[in-house]
Design a protein around this motif. Structure first.
Motif, PDB file in Angstrom:
ATOM      1  N   ALA A 147       1.152  -1.132  -0.538  1.00 22.19           N
ATOM      2  CA  ALA A 147      -0.282  -0.101   0.435  1.00 22.19           C
ATOM      3  C   ALA A 147       1.069   1.456  -0.128  1.00 22.19           C
ATOM      4  N   GLU A 148       0.297   2.336  -0.509  1.00 19.41           N
ATOM      5  CA  GLU A 148       1.136   3.835  -0.708  1.00 19.41           C
ATOM      6  C   GLU A 148       0.406   5.158  -0.463  1.00 19.41           C
ATOM      7  N   HIS A 149       0.201   5.501   0.410  1.00 19.30           N
ATOM      8  CA  HIS A 149      -0.717   6.476   0.877  1.00 19.30           C
ATOM      9  C   HIS A 149       0.211   7.884   1.518  1.00 19.30           C
ATOM     10  N   PHE A 150      -0.076   8.950   1.159  1.00 20.92           N
ATOM     11  CA  PHE A 150       0.838  10.572   1.735  1.00 20.92           C
ATOM     12  C   PHE A 150      -0.250  10.850   2.584  1.00 20.92           C
ATOM     13  N   ALA A 151       0.205  10.871   4.232  1.00 19.64           N
ATOM     14  CA  ALA A 151      -0.699  11.432   5.510  1.00 19.64           C
ATOM     15  C   ALA A 151       0.451  12.118   5.685  1.00 19.64           C
ATOM     16  N   LEU A 152      -0.029  13.156   6.906  1.00 18.79           N
ATOM     17  CA  LEU A 152       0.392  13.822   8.080  1.00 18.79           C
ATOM     18  C   LEU A 152       0.870  13.228   8.752  1.00 18.79           C
ATOM     19  N   GLY A 153       2.516  13.329   9.281  1.00 20.96           N
ATOM     20  CA  GLY A 153       3.207  11.966  10.710  1.00 20.96           C
ATOM     21  C   GLY A 153       2.199  12.778  11.998  1.00 20.96           C
ATOM     22  N   THR A 154       1.715  11.851  13.118  1.00 26.07           N
ATOM     23  CA  THR A 154       0.743  12.093  13.577  1.00 26.07           C
ATOM     24  C   THR A 154       2.111  11.925  15.192  1.00 26.07           C
ATOM     25  N   MET A 155       2.832  12.211  14.951  1.00 25.06           N
ATOM     26  CA  MET A 155       3.776  12.379  15.734  1.00 25.06           C
ATOM     27  C   MET A 155       4.793  13.502  15.517  1.00 25.06           C
TER      28      MET A 155
END
Length: 586
Positions: free
Chosen positions: A150-158
């Motif tokens: 899988a590939e997913h662009f997101a903002l790191g929660t940490m």
């Protein structure tokens, strides 16, 4: 009427009015034409620059895609998940991931178990360490666990930093390995240019940009359901997902806030993203408009000047002749100065265009060289000799025909046909080796596979003076496999053998059949493999070559294993290395 009592004044007034109208008309026409030409040139250049930036972005992504695939096969990763309670094993895994993250320049690498709990991570020393955190809510974890990748662009929660997450499930399903690719360096490079850049996903959300105030905004308003689902997944954190202040949009022209841009949107292959390059419209057209207006103005003055001089001569005759000549020379000098300025500006623009064209040619040449590689040069040399012989036989055949010697000419034509068949065999084998092999497996003649590998490496074998000993029984049964993929394995093993021998390589290729298997072995007369190297030979990044990556044997082993066989390393009778490929009988 004020002008009625002085004919000379009325004539000058009419002359001035006509001159002003002529100048204004010429300037408006020239400015309009210059604006269209400048805009057309800008559209073409922006599209070219956008494609170049897409190529750089895609290269940045592609160079990291193989890392999670390799890590998913790493036995150390599987051991860390299996022995998650062993502090020493986890600490060793943390150190390995930390070093790998530093060497490959990725944001973070981490390993999660089936429940989404992070067992080891490259950032284990940092306050924002992922170790002990659960990410089972992340879409990339669920998708990788379900489908394998899988590939997913997101903002790191940490870390609160955006990036592209590349996830891969371990083959036995123990968990998921993830790398996070961050694009800070690429965005800083974009910021050095004058043109804003933004990369959007399929919903129009700005993922990457050199304008921090544009990040996680949208090109068009999103519906409430999409916004709610995106926020629930924490993909972009608490970003408002508000639309950019786009007040005007027509084709490739865009107004954001108070600035107008000419744009080019180019899809980023394999990602579903779109890169948009924006170039300020005012700088693009301003220079062309000013240059055209000046050129039209002075062109009009060149037309009006002589008429004014003629009218002035009629009014003032000889006493003003010297003044008229001086003024005309002054006007001509001004026209020459402006013309030189225009020529200089055009020369600078031509130079910039030539530099960009040269850059494009160099990129295209580099791409071609990367594709052709070493084998193209060897095959070209291999084909050159039959081609030269064909030319010689063709010339001789023509001479024999002129002499009436048809039998000798026909014999030469037969030799030409044989040489063309040889060229066809070489190029056909190269084409078969280069094409993407499917995963279908069936009966394979290992003798033909060996022939193909030796044909591909023929130029190098002859160049190194290699001695090939071949022991393949004529009645060897077919093996269960895939000819193209097995040929790749044999080429890899033969190249390793050629690399391992400092002197004259002596390579033995043997095959035999057992009750339920068919084996083919490659042995060399090199220094062999130490027990330490042999124990970890099929582990990624383990190599005995100074410039090797340690992935060739890993890939070969995976190919053979995928075909239901095995690849083993041992010691040859002559003391060198011995590799044995064992496959099921068809």
């Amino acid at each position: 009427m004020v002008l009625g009592g002085n004919p000379h004044r009325r004539a000058w007034a009419l002359f001035a009015l006509a001159g002003v109208l002529l100048c204004l008309g010429a300037m408006l026409f020239a400015v309009g034409e210059a604006r269209e030409r400048a805009l057309a040139a800008a559209r073409a250049q922006v599209a070219t620059d956008a494609r170049l930036k897409v190529a750089v972005l895609r290269a940045e992504i592609e160079k990291h895609r193989s890392l999670p695939v390799v890590l998913a096969e790493d036995p150390d990763v599987a051991a860390a998940l299996t022995l998650a309670g062993d502090a020493a094993v986890v600490a060793a895994m943390n150190g390995k991931l930390e070093a790998l993250s530093r060497d490959t320049r990725v944001g973070v690498i981490y390993v999660m178990d089936r429940q989404g709990l992070t067992v080891a991570a490259s950032n284990w020393r940092e306050p924002t360490s992922f170790v002990g955190q659960r990410y089972d809510f992340r879409p990339y974890f669920k998708a990788a666990l379900a489908s394998g990748a899988a590939e997913h662009f997101a903002l790191g929660t940490m870390s609160n930093k955006p990036g592209l997450y590349l996830a891969r499930r371990l083959r036995d399903g123990l968990g998921v390995v993830v790398i996070k690719v961050e694009f800070d360096a690429l965005e800083e490079e974009w910021a050095g240019d004058r043109d804003p850049v933004m990369v959007t996903d399929d919903k129009g959300v700005v993922l990457l940009t050199d304008r921090a105030d544009w990040r996680f905004h949208t090109l068009a308003p999103l519906d409430a359901a999409t916004i709610e689902a995106t926020r629930a997944s924490l993909q972009f954190g608490a970003a408002p997902l508000a639309p950019l202040p786009v007040t005007e949009r027509a084709d490739d022209l865009l107004r954001v806030g108070g600035a107008r841009f000419v744009t080019a949107a180019v899809p980023v292959p394999t990602t579903g993203w779109t890169l948009m390059l924006l170039r300020g419209l005012q700088p693009v057209t301003r220079q062309a408009e000013v240059s055209a207006a000046l050129f039209a103005l002075f062109g009009s003055l060149v037309v009006i000047g002589p008429a004014g001089v003629y009218l002035r001569r009629r009014q003032r005759a000889q006493e003003r002749q010297h003044q008229d000549i001086a003024r005309r020379r002054e006007l001509e000098a001004e026209v020459e100065d402006r013309t030189r300025d225009l020529v200089a500006a055009n020369t600078r623009l031509s130079g910039e265009i030539a530099e960009r064209q040269q850059l494009q040619d160099e990129l295209a040449q580099a791409n071609r060289l990367a594709i052709l590689g070493q084998i193209a040069a060897s095959v070209a040399h291999e084909i050159n000799q039959p081609v030269a012989a064909i030319r010689s036989y063709a010339d001789n055949a023509a001479a024999f025909i002129d002499r009436g010697d048809a039998a000798t000419a026909r014999a030469n034509l037969g030799l030409i046909a044989g040489l063309t068949e040889k060229i066809g065999v070489i190029t056909g084998q190269l084409r078969n080796f280069a094409r993407r092999a499917g995963r279908a497996a069936g009966p394979v003649d290992l003798s033909a596979v060996v022939d193909g590998a030796l044909l591909l490496l023929g130029p190098r074998l002859r160049r190194q003076g290699a001695e090939i000993a071949r022991d393949i029984p004529a009645d060897l049964p077919a093996a269960h496999g895939n000819a193209v993929r097995l040929e790749q394995v044999l080429v890899n093993l033969l190249q390793n053998a050629l690399d391992a021998v400092p002197g004259v390589p002596r390579i033995a290729i043997a095959a035999r059949a057992t009750a339920d298997a068919v084996e083919v072995s490659v042995a060399d007369n090199g220094p062999g493999l130490s027990p330490e190297v042999r124990a970890r030979l099929f582990t990624p990044f383990v190599t005995t070559k100074p410039s090797g990556l340690g992935l060739g044997l890993v890939i070969s082993g995976d190919i053979v294993k995928d075909l239901g066989g095995s690849l083993e390393a041992g010691e040859a009778p002559a003391g060198g290395a011995l590799f044995t490929v064992r496959l099921r009988r068809a």
